[in-house]
Design an enzyme around this catalytic site. Structure first.
Site, mmCIF file in Angstrom:
data_model
loop_
_atom_site.group_PDB
_atom_site.id
_atom_site.type_symbol
_atom_site.label_atom_id
_atom_site.label_comp_id
_atom_site.label_asym_id
_atom_site.label_seq_id
_atom_site.Cartn_x
_atom_site.Cartn_y
_atom_site.Cartn_z
ATOM 1 N N CYS B 39 47.385 8.927 30.704
ATOM 2 C CA CYS B 39 45.946 8.694 30.536
ATOM 3 C C CYS B 39 45.163 9.950 30.916
ATOM 4 C CB CYS B 39 45.505 7.551 31.438
ATOM 5 S SG CYS B 39 45.848 7.883 33.151
ATOM 6 N N CYS B 42 45.658 11.260 34.356
ATOM 7 C CA CYS B 42 46.885 12.040 34.568
ATOM 8 C C CYS B 42 46.641 13.509 34.241
ATOM 9 C CB CYS B 42 48.008 11.521 33.677
ATOM 10 S SG CYS B 42 48.487 9.841 34.009
ATOM 11 N N ASP B 444 80.294 0.975 21.799
ATOM 12 C CA ASP B 444 80.988 1.478 22.975
ATOM 13 C C ASP B 444 80.678 0.479 24.076
ATOM 14 O OD1 ASP B 444 82.238 3.264 24.797
ATOM 15 O OD2 ASP B 444 80.244 3.933 25.416
ATOM 16 N N ASP B 623 76.944 6.028 23.987
ATOM 17 C CA ASP B 623 76.058 6.829 24.830
ATOM 18 C C ASP B 623 76.728 8.001 25.523
ATOM 19 O OD1 ASP B 623 77.546 5.359 26.696
ATOM 20 O OD2 ASP B 623 75.953 5.627 28.164
ATOM 21 N N ASP B 627 81.758 9.835 23.324
ATOM 22 C CA ASP B 627 81.407 9.145 22.076
ATOM 23 C C ASP B 627 80.823 10.093 21.052
ATOM 24 O OD1 ASP B 627 82.059 6.580 22.915
ATOM 25 O OD2 ASP B 627 80.156 6.384 23.977
#
Lengths: 50, 728
Positions: B39, B42, B444, B623, B627
């Protein structure tokens, strides 16, 4: 019809100014962070001054 | 959203000083990548905090891309204070390498679009007069004057805004091919030439406005397409550019120095502190520790190392500091080997032909032949040469693939944008197309079907006193099981001094041990076979043993997702490198019949290739680094955002959050977007069926051509907006 000689260049000039402004804004990076600028309007000017 | 999806961890980088650039004006500059800014407050907090330091001269956060630029005067090492001050505010900060050359395509297209929009507006202004009065009312001299103005606007516009098409057409012709841009360029250029000749011959109708409008609509499609691609590649490249690391090396005079890990050379001595990632493949000189190898092997439990052990780049040192000698430069590391394996697998799928390309392959010859037939036909029928050329050009313009050029990009922009709001990042334009065609999904296990970190199972059977003791001991260790133990206990902790015995566990001064079964005096061979991970607490003076059972938990919505996929008659397999018992347990819980355990990456790749030979379209969801080659081998791949960088790079689609449901959302969206694209093609073809015969017969005036063209484009855009909204 001689009014055309005056009006058409005027129309083109106005359009050209718009186009030039668009290019200028693009070069200035005003389209780089559209979302951020939309939110920056909420920030008070003096709080980020240095 | 994008930033949140892609946040990755550089907290192990001890200093950012090696990445600071020095500008001509003696200022230091760095580009950082900030995550968590949501925002205006920030932006204000981050920039305000930075500017409150006297030496900081410039700080600006680009909210859209997350890039923070800081400039300051003073030593480079100041950056670490600045980074710390932003981290203290609660934002994530990562260093991001700058791309060598900025991608200019998008902004060039935007400039072309701007020019053609300006020209179109002004030409319309004049055209209204031209179309609303006939020559008898207006007089030939006024009409020619207006035509002259239109030409003066149109010709430079075409020369500038037409560049993307002309360049692409020229490049294709040079290599003896044709593409969609060849008939476009030909149509536009012919229209200009004929109109120019017509202008000098005082003709009634000219084609300048059609040509400019054509360029405008086509550029719109191009710009959308470029934006999808730009977004996709910038997401992918920002990941690549964030894969940087520093290393602490020992210099010849015994001092230490922090350098960029890419500059490591074999023979250099590095110090690897507790919690740091191994910067390059190396061999331990002194020290004992445990290494979290999950990045490389997918294994949940860490491996003990001592003098002489080999360490692999990218793995994490989780116990005590080590001194090691670099054995291979970073470019030859195991990580780099896996990258090469990925590249090899990716080459296998580059033959995929996008639907738009297939359409243009059929379309281009059709357009050329129709125009040629029109020209030759009318010429043989005895019409003058110019009139024939005019009619052939009308065919080129009216068949011009405006609608076809918009059909795919508009749907893609909408689908990708909506998925992004749901937390699914699509990195590759063809991804949705591929996803819609899949019939087999391979999962996986660790980190995909499960959360990827162990959870304490038998908390109820452990007394709160034992729990407190164990958690108080575990707090001083970074072992995954210790972290899980501490996480599951929420009471106050005692201050207990423990020593960590590498490869075994934790021990207090009074001899209480928390660790592996054998080390705590349990001799159970049977424990290897069950699906749990065990940890024991032994209290010698009370002669007591407490058993802690851990298991990697299945994601909450995994059963629901699997059931939904089975309803859609999708083939589902689990391929995991984990133990048989563990995989079987997960498969049973999720009601999946087909699974394989103890599978190595090469076997996974082979498995997928066999499926592909049997004409199956495979989606791989995984992940881990192990893999990664598999992800590239599959027809299409997805990774959770918790996946490591390499897997995220290999996957075309990344989904965020703790849920698997985005897989279903993405699949449904992919199917719907393909339906919309096909509808758009049908609309474009129907339009051509009506328009082309009229154009061939020479019944289409430039006015009708212009109206027909823009209305077909608008219909296609309107149809695309019917795409499913989806839940946010």
């Amino acid at each position: 019809m001689s009014v055309l000689l005056f009006l058409i260049p005027l129309a083109l000039l106005l359009g050209g100014i718009g186009l030039f402004a668009f290019f200028w804004a693009l070069r200035q990076g005003q389209f780089d962070d559209l979302e951020g600028d939309a939110r920056r309007i909420l920030i008070d000017d003096d709080s980020l001054q240095k | 959203m994008t930033q949140a999806v892609l946040s990755n961890d550089q907290s192990n980088i001890t200093s950012y000083a090696p990445f600071v650039d020095t500008l001509d004006s003696n200022e230091c500059q760095i580009y950082l990548f900030v995550t968590g800014a949501t925002c205006a407050a920030c932006i204000q907090r981050i920039e305000g905090t930075l500017l409150s330091h006297d030496y900081v001269s410039y700080a600006r956060l680009n909210f859209s891309s997350g890039q923070l630029t800081i400039r300051w005067i003073g030593p480079q090492s100041k950056i670490d204070d600045l980074v710390k001050s932003i981290r203290d505010l609660g934002y994530g900060v990562n260093y991001k390498q700058q791309k060598n050359q900025k991608d200019e395509t998008e902004s060039f297209l935007l400039r072309c679009l701007g020019v053609s929009a300006f020209a179109m507006g002004n030409i319309m202004l004049v055209s209204i007069a031209l179309w609303s009065y006939d020559t008898a009312e207006m007089g030939v001299s006024i009409r020619d004057f207006l035509h002259l103005i239109v030409a003066a606007i149109a010709l430079p516009t075409i020369a500038y805004s037409g560049q993307p098409f002309f360049r692409s057409a020229f490049a294709a012709l040079k290599h003896g091919r044709t593409n969609m841009d060849v008939p476009i360029s030909l149509g536009v250029l012919l229209a200009c030439i004929i109109s120019l000749i017509g202008l000098f011959e005082h003709q009634e109708h000219l084609y300048f406005d059609s040509a400019v409008m054509l360029v405008f609509f086509l550029l719109m499609g191009r710009y959308f397409d470029a934006r999808v691609r730009q977004k996709a590649t910038s997401a992918a490249s920002s990941l690549l550019h964030m894969m940087v690391q520093v290393a602490t090396i020992e210099t010849t005079d015994g001092k230490t120095e922090i350098i960029d890990a890419r500059n490591l050379r074999p023979g250099m001595i590095v110090r690897i502190a507790n919690g740091e990632r191994i910067p390059a493949d190396c061999e331990v000189l002194t020290g004992q520790s445990e290494i979290d190898m999950s990045l490389v092997t997918g294994e949940t439990l860490p491996v003990a190392v001592k003098e002489g052990s080999n360490l692999y780049a990218g793995t994490l040192n989780i116990q005590s500091s080590l001194r090691a000698s670099i054995s291979k430069p970073a470019a030859d590391s195991l990580l780099a080997d896996i990258v090469r394996l990925v590249e090899k697998a990716e080459k296998g799928q580059s033959f995929y032909l996008r639907i738009a390309d297939r359409a243009s392959r059929l379309y281009t010859p059709f357009v050329h032949i129709m125009a040629l037939i029109t020209f030759v036909g009318w010429y043989m029928a005895g019409l003058p040469f110019m009139e024939c050329l005019m009619r052939a050009t009308t065919v080129l313009i009216i068949t011009c693939p405006c609608a076809l050029g918009l059909a795919v990009p508009v749907v893609q922009v909408l689908a990708v944008g909506r998925l992004m709001r749901m937390g699914v990042l699509v990195k590759d334009g063809a991804a949705l197309e591929k996803l819609s065609s899949i019939d087999t999904i391979i999962f996986d296990k660790t980190g995909t079907l499960t959360y990827g970190h162990p959870i304490l199972l038998n908390k109820d059977q452990i007394s709160s006193q034992d729990m407190k003791l164990a958690a108080s001991m575990a707090i001083s260790s970074r072992h995954p099981l210790s972290l899980a133990l501490v996480k599951s206990y929420d009471g106050p902790l005692d201050d207990i001094q423990v020593t960590e015995v590498p490869g075994s566990g934790l021990q207090t001064e009074t001899g209480i041990r928390l660790g592996r079964a054998e080390w705590c005096g349990v001799n159970s061979k049977s424990t290897q076979e069950n699906q749990f991970i065990e940890l024991y607490l032994s209290i010698p003076h009370e002669h007591r043993l407490v058993q802690f059972l851990f298991q990697d938990e299945i994601r909450d919505d995994a059963p629901l997702v699997i059931k939904e996929l089975q309803n859609q008659e999708m083939g589902i397999h689990i391929l995991s490198g984990d133990r048989e018992a563990v995989v079987k347990e997960v498969a049973n819980k999720l009601n999946i019949e087909s699974y394989d355990a103890n599978v190595r990456p090469e076997d996974k790749v082979r498995f997928i290739e066999t499926l592909k030979e049997n004409h199956k379209k495979v989606l791989m969801v995984g992940d881990g680094l192990n893999d990664t080659p598999v992800l590239s081998a599959a027809t299409i791949a997805m990774s959770p955002s918790s996946a490591i960088d390499m897997a995220q790079n290999a996957a075309s689609i990344i989904f965020s959050g703790q849920k698997l449901w985005p897989i279903i959302e993405a699949y449904n969206m992919a199917k719907d977007s393909q339906i919309k694209i096909k509808q758009n093609f049908v609309l474009a073809i129907v339009y051509n069926i009506f328009a082309v015969p009229l154009a061939v017969m020479g019944l289409v005036t430039p006015l009708i051509a212009a109206i027909a063209m823009s209305s077909s484009s608008l219909i296609v855009i309107a149809n695309s907006f019917r795409l499913r909204k989806g839940k946010e």
